[in-house]
Design a protein around this motif. Structure first.
Motif, mmCIF file in Angstrom:
data_model
loop_
_atom_site.group_PDB
_atom_site.id
_atom_site.type_symbol
_atom_site.label_atom_id
_atom_site.label_comp_id
_atom_site.label_asym_id
_atom_site.label_seq_id
_atom_site.Cartn_x
_atom_site.Cartn_y
_atom_site.Cartn_z
ATOM 1 N N ALA A 31 -42.873 -22.137 -8.303
ATOM 2 C CA ALA A 31 -41.561 -21.706 -7.263
ATOM 3 C C ALA A 31 -42.115 -20.640 -6.921
ATOM 4 N N TRP A 32 -42.419 -19.488 -7.016
ATOM 5 C CA TRP A 32 -42.848 -18.110 -6.615
ATOM 6 C C TRP A 32 -44.064 -17.985 -7.092
ATOM 7 N N LYS A 33 -44.684 -16.789 -7.148
ATOM 8 C CA LYS A 33 -45.923 -16.479 -7.769
ATOM 9 C C LYS A 33 -45.380 -15.386 -7.519
ATOM 10 N N THR A 34 -45.203 -14.304 -9.130
ATOM 11 C CA THR A 34 -44.604 -13.283 -9.946
ATOM 12 C C THR A 34 -45.825 -12.430 -10.272
ATOM 13 N N PRO A 35 -46.405 -11.067 -9.918
ATOM 14 C CA PRO A 35 -47.378 -10.660 -10.674
ATOM 15 C C PRO A 35 -46.688 -10.075 -12.452
ATOM 16 N N TRP A 36 -47.993 -10.187 -12.869
ATOM 17 C CA TRP A 36 -48.058 -9.268 -14.284
ATOM 18 C C TRP A 36 -47.219 -8.374 -14.526
ATOM 19 N N PHE A 37 -47.486 -7.211 -13.465
ATOM 20 C CA PHE A 37 -46.509 -6.006 -13.797
ATOM 21 C C PHE A 37 -45.309 -5.673 -13.328
ATOM 22 N N VAL A 38 -44.778 -6.987 -13.413
ATOM 23 C CA VAL A 38 -42.942 -6.599 -12.700
ATOM 24 C C VAL A 38 -42.364 -7.014 -13.685
#
Length: 76
Positions: A31-38
């Protein structure tokens, strides 16, 4: 149904971990792209807010006299 004490710290901590889980589930589902550090600030901020909420809740219970363990030891 048995009644229990309301623990706002556990509620806030659970909501922050659930929000991190929703972010990673959305990333895994495409659905979306989430970076690991978020997720790190979400978890750390949620735990800090949970600590504050727990301290405020304990202070309110202690003032009201609802938590016998928070009163401290008694001397005879």
């Amino acid at each position: 149904m048995l009644r229990h004490e309301f623990r706002p710290g556990k509620l806030v901590a659970g909501l922050s971990v659930a929000a991190a889980g929703v972010l990673y589930a959305g990333d895994a589902g495409g659905a979306w792209k989430t970076p690991w550090f978020v997720v790190i600030p979400i978890i750390v901020g949620g735990l800090c807010l949970a600590g504050v909420a727990g301290l405020v809740g304990r202070g309110m219970r202690r003032r009201r006299g609802g938590d016998p363990s928070a009163a401290g030891p008694t001397t005879p």
